[in-house]
Design a protein around this motif. Structure first.
Motif, PDB file in Angstrom:
ATOM      1  N   GLU A 114      34.407  18.792 -12.968  1.00  0.00           N
ATOM      2  CA  GLU A 114      33.788  20.037 -12.501  1.00  0.00           C
ATOM      3  C   GLU A 114      32.567  19.751 -11.624  1.00  0.00           C
ATOM      4  OE1 GLU A 114      32.765  22.481 -15.781  1.00  0.00           O
ATOM      5  OE2 GLU A 114      34.843  23.049 -16.265  1.00  0.00           O
ATOM      6  N   ASP A 115      32.268  20.725 -10.744  1.00  0.00           N
ATOM      7  CA  ASP A 115      31.064  20.626  -9.910  1.00  0.00           C
ATOM      8  C   ASP A 115      29.817  20.895 -10.752  1.00  0.00           C
ATOM      9  OD1 ASP A 115      32.609  20.129  -7.747  1.00  0.00           O
ATOM     10  OD2 ASP A 115      32.530  22.163  -6.921  1.00  0.00           O
ATOM     11  N   LEU A 116      28.717  20.267 -10.380  1.00  0.00           N
ATOM     12  CA  LEU A 116      27.442  20.494 -11.047  1.00  0.00           C
ATOM     13  C   LEU A 116      26.663  21.609 -10.350  1.00  0.00           C
ATOM     14  CD1 LEU A 116      26.345  16.782 -11.629  1.00  0.00           C
ATOM     15  CD2 LEU A 116      27.623  18.293 -13.172  1.00  0.00           C
ATOM     16  N   LEU A 117      25.665  22.173 -11.044  1.00  0.00           N
ATOM     17  CA  LEU A 117      24.861  23.270 -10.509  1.00  0.00           C
ATOM     18  C   LEU A 117      23.558  22.727  -9.929  1.00  0.00           C
ATOM     19  CD1 LEU A 117      25.006  26.363 -10.289  1.00  0.00           C
ATOM     20  CD2 LEU A 117      23.696  26.494 -12.416  1.00  0.00           C
ATOM     21  N   LEU A 118      23.263  23.122  -8.699  1.00  0.00           N
ATOM     22  CA  LEU A 118      22.018  22.705  -8.029  1.00  0.00           C
ATOM     23  C   LEU A 118      21.087  23.914  -7.939  1.00  0.00           C
ATOM     24  CD1 LEU A 118      20.260  20.757  -6.386  1.00  0.00           C
ATOM     25  CD2 LEU A 118      21.566  21.385  -4.360  1.00  0.00           C
ATOM     26  N   ARG A 119      19.880  23.781  -8.517  1.00  0.00           N
ATOM     27  CA  ARG A 119      18.894  24.853  -8.508  1.00  0.00           C
ATOM     28  C   ARG A 119      17.805  24.552  -7.470  1.00  0.00           C
ATOM     29  NH1 ARG A 119      19.182  28.176 -13.050  1.00  0.00           N
ATOM     30  NH2 ARG A 119      20.531  27.381 -14.728  1.00  0.00           N
ATOM     31  N   ILE A 120      17.444  25.592  -6.694  1.00  0.00           N
ATOM     32  CA  ILE A 120      16.317  25.521  -5.763  1.00  0.00           C
ATOM     33  C   ILE A 120      15.211  26.370  -6.372  1.00  0.00           C
ATOM     34  CG2 ILE A 120      15.474  25.914  -3.427  1.00  0.00           C
ATOM     35  CD1 ILE A 120      17.684  23.849  -3.575  1.00  0.00           C
ATOM     36  N   GLY A 121      14.176  25.700  -6.880  1.00  0.00           N
ATOM     37  CA  GLY A 121      13.168  26.441  -7.630  1.00  0.00           C
ATOM     38  C   GLY A 121      13.782  26.943  -8.919  1.00  0.00           C
ATOM     39  N   GLN A 122      13.852  28.264  -9.064  1.00  0.00           N
ATOM     40  CA  GLN A 122      14.463  28.875 -10.241  1.00  0.00           C
ATOM     41  C   GLN A 122      15.803  29.528  -9.928  1.00  0.00           C
ATOM     42  OE1 GLN A 122      13.083  28.561 -13.262  1.00  0.00           O
ATOM     43  NE2 GLN A 122      11.405  27.375 -12.321  1.00  0.00           N
ATOM     44  N   ARG A 123      16.318  29.335  -8.717  1.00  0.00           N
ATOM     45  CA  ARG A 123      17.540  30.037  -8.305  1.00  0.00           C
ATOM     46  C   ARG A 123      18.708  29.071  -8.208  1.00  0.00           C
ATOM     47  NH1 ARG A 123      16.438  34.161  -3.453  1.00  0.00           N
ATOM     48  NH2 ARG A 123      18.462  34.852  -4.250  1.00  0.00           N
ATOM     49  N   GLU A 124      19.868  29.521  -8.704  1.00  0.00           N
ATOM     50  CA  GLU A 124      21.109  28.746  -8.564  1.00  0.00           C
ATOM     51  C   GLU A 124      21.630  28.938  -7.151  1.00  0.00           C
ATOM     52  OE1 GLU A 124      23.649  30.258 -11.578  1.00  0.00           O
ATOM     53  OE2 GLU A 124      22.457  29.473 -13.237  1.00  0.00           O
ATOM     54  N   LYS A 125      21.600  27.861  -6.348  1.00  0.00           N
ATOM     55  CA  LYS A 125      21.862  28.016  -4.915  1.00  0.00           C
ATOM     56  C   LYS A 125      23.122  27.296  -4.443  1.00  0.00           C
ATOM     57  CE  LYS A 125      20.373  29.877  -1.109  1.00  0.00           C
ATOM     58  NZ  LYS A 125      20.310  31.331  -0.989  1.00  0.00           N
ATOM     59  N   PHE A 126      23.442  26.107  -5.014  1.00  0.00           N
ATOM     60  CA  PHE A 126      24.593  25.334  -4.549  1.00  0.00           C
ATOM     61  C   PHE A 126      25.346  24.746  -5.745  1.00  0.00           C
ATOM     62  CE2 PHE A 126      21.331  24.993  -1.225  1.00  0.00           C
ATOM     63  CZ  PHE A 126      22.034  25.454  -0.118  1.00  0.00           C
ATOM     64  N   LYS A 127      26.587  24.336  -5.449  1.00  0.00           N
ATOM     65  CA  LYS A 127      27.358  23.496  -6.359  1.00  0.00           C
ATOM     66  C   LYS A 127      27.538  22.141  -5.691  1.00  0.00           C
ATOM     67  CE  LYS A 127      29.871  26.885  -9.145  1.00  0.00           C
ATOM     68  NZ  LYS A 127      31.202  27.331  -9.612  1.00  0.00           N
ATOM     69  N   CYS A 128      27.619  21.076  -6.496  1.00  0.00           N
ATOM     70  CA  CYS A 128      27.638  19.737  -5.925  1.00  0.00           C
ATOM     71  C   CYS A 128      28.364  18.772  -6.849  1.00  0.00           C
ATOM     72  CB  CYS A 128      26.216  19.251  -5.681  1.00  0.00           C
ATOM     73  SG  CYS A 128      25.227  19.189  -7.182  1.00  0.00           S
ATOM     74  N   LYS A 129      28.645  17.572  -6.330  1.00  0.00           N
ATOM     75  CA  LYS A 129      29.263  16.495  -7.093  1.00  0.00           C
ATOM     76  C   LYS A 129      28.334  15.287  -7.093  1.00  0.00           C
ATOM     77  CE  LYS A 129      34.162  17.650  -6.575  1.00  0.00           C
ATOM     78  NZ  LYS A 129      34.329  17.836  -8.049  1.00  0.00           N
ATOM     79  N   PRO A 130      28.205  14.593  -8.238  1.00  0.00           N
ATOM     80  CA  PRO A 130      27.326  13.418  -8.292  1.00  0.00           C
ATOM     81  C   PRO A 130      27.989  12.201  -7.671  1.00  0.00           C
ATOM     82  CG  PRO A 130      28.366  13.770 -10.413  1.00  0.00           C
ATOM     83  CD  PRO A 130      28.829  14.901  -9.537  1.00  0.00           C
ATOM     84  N   GLY A 131      27.156  11.256  -7.264  1.00  0.00           N
ATOM     85  CA  GLY A 131      27.670  10.029  -6.671  1.00  0.00           C
ATOM     86  C   GLY A 131      26.543   9.060  -6.381  1.00  0.00           C
ATOM     87  N   LEU A 132      26.809   8.086  -5.519  1.00  0.00           N
ATOM     88  CA  LEU A 132      25.826   7.081  -5.142  1.00  0.00           C
ATOM     89  C   LEU A 132      25.644   7.063  -3.628  1.00  0.00           C
ATOM     90  CD1 LEU A 132      26.865   4.065  -7.419  1.00  0.00           C
ATOM     91  CD2 LEU A 132      24.902   5.592  -7.720  1.00  0.00           C
ATOM     92  N   SER A 133      24.402   6.794  -3.185  1.00  0.00           N
ATOM     93  CA  SER A 133      24.117   6.579  -1.776  1.00  0.00           C
ATOM     94  C   SER A 133      23.337   5.283  -1.696  1.00  0.00           C
ATOM     95  CB  SER A 133      23.295   7.741  -1.197  1.00  0.00           C
ATOM     96  OG  SER A 133      22.963   7.488   0.162  1.00  0.00           O
ATOM     97  N   GLY A 134      24.056   4.185  -1.389  1.00  0.00           N
ATOM     98  CA  GLY A 134      23.435   2.870  -1.455  1.00  0.00           C
ATOM     99  C   GLY A 134      23.201   2.500  -2.912  1.00  0.00           C
ATOM    100  N   SER A 135      21.931   2.242  -3.238  1.00  0.00           N
ATOM    101  CA  SER A 135      21.577   1.888  -4.612  1.00  0.00           C
ATOM    102  C   SER A 135      20.962   3.050  -5.376  1.00  0.00           C
ATOM    103  CB  SER A 135      20.588   0.710  -4.598  1.00  0.00           C
ATOM    104  OG  SER A 135      19.403   1.086  -3.881  1.00  0.00           O
TER     105      SER A 135
END
Length: 333
Positions: A294-315
């Motif tokens: 499932e996608d994770l929830l991304l909050r901007i301040g106190q508002r639910e704004k985006f859905k996203c997936k975890p991963g790696l960028s370099g290290s």
């Protein structure tokens, strides 16, 4: 009209008469209670209306606040500046009221034609110089002319003060004040004919324990092209209109874009009892209510704004935004 303004010599004579008993305070009070008759010269009518005087008062109240902030920060001492009065009189009456020596700065208000005077009480000037040189800010007992070094320091302070003057006048007209010269003898300062009308803005100034007056003398000829703008109606309406100008909106947007806000990625949640919480140790595993795919929830301040997936960028741990959430009034953004 000339009787309304006393010269420095006349003021000194009056104080001397009071101290020696030639004139008593009771005599002055009796005279004040008598009916006053103000002489009006129809050959020299008032040039400024009450509304224009009120507008100039409000403009220079703003200038007093800006100058107060600048001097307090620059001198690192207590500074108090207030507008004491705004009067109209002849240029000759204003010059006669100035002591000798004085600190008289002549400057221009481009694109307006003509010169304007900024007169600062010598005690205030020497108090500023004393503070800038690391002293306590006490003015000398006897006024004297400025030395070359003191004049250079004074010019720098006045140039900064004119920046505050420019900022205050933005409500009516955009000007570019430029210092021309500093004079010490009032009789050598003739910017307009003696009988021309001028408006005098007097600022009551206190720096530390030193008090004095700052006078701004603006001839009618300088303000004549913008007299229609010197009304409270224009002043208030121009201030409100400026708030909606494109450059003002763009400036606000640039400031907002540089604002830092927190971004929080929520991995999931779990509910446990207090007993289970107290029994947690290193190595225990908590099962969250989010599935691995499932996608994770991304909050901007106190508002639910985006859905996203975890991963790696370099290290480093990173996320990839997969969906934008729209709710409430977000459609208006």
């Amino acid at each position: 009209m000339a009787g309304d303004v006393l010269s420095q010599t006349e003021i000194d004579d009056l104080l001397s008469a009071l101290s020696t008993g030639v004139v008593s305070a009771e005599d002055i009070q009796t005279e004040q209670k008598q009916k006053k008759i103000k002489v009006y010269d129809f050959k020299r009518p008032d040039k400024f209306s009450k509304d224009q005087i009120r507008t100039l008062y409000m403009l220079h109240e703003n200038f007093a606040r800006l100058l107060n902030t600048y001097l307090s920060t620059h001198l690192r001492t207590l500074v108090h500046i207030d507008v004491a009065s705004v009067d109209q009189l002849t240029y000759e009456e204003f010059i006669r009221s100035l002591p000798n020596p004085s600190v008289i700065s002549v400057f221009q208000m481009r694109p307006l034609k003509g010169n304007v005077i900024l007169d600062i009480n010598p005690n205030i000037v020497f108090s500023i110089i004393e503070r800038l040189f690391g002293g306590s800010g006490q003015a000398p007992g006897k006024p004297r002319a400025l030395t070359d070094i003191e004049e250079a320091i004074t010019k720098r302070v006045i140039s900064k003060a004119l920046e505050s003057f420019q900022e205050a006048w933005k409500q009516v007209v955009t000007i570019e004040p430029r210092l021309e010269v500093i004079e010490t003898n009032p009789q050598f300062t003739q910017i307009v004919p003696p009988n021309d009308m001028v408006v005098i803005v007097t600022l009551q100034t206190k720096i530390g324990q030193t008090e004095g007056l700052i006078n701004i003398c603006i001839p009618y000829l300088v303000l004549e092209p913008i007299m229609s703008k010197l009304t409270t109606t224009f002043w208030v309406s121009s201030a409100s209109t400026r708030q909606s100008l494109p450059e003002h909106i763009n400036a606000l947007q640039r400031k907002l874009e540089r604002t830092f806000i927190p971004m929080i990625v929520e991995l999931g949640g779990s509910t446990i009892t207090v007993q289970e919480l107290l029994g947690l140790t290193v190595g225990d595993v908590l099962q969250l209510d989010t599935k691995f795919e499932e996608d994770l929830l991304l909050r901007i301040g106190q508002r639910e704004k985006f859905k996203c997936k975890p991963g790696l960028s370099g290290s480093k741990v990173a996320i990839q935004i997969t969906e934008k959430l729209v709710e409430g009034d977000d459609n208006d953004e």
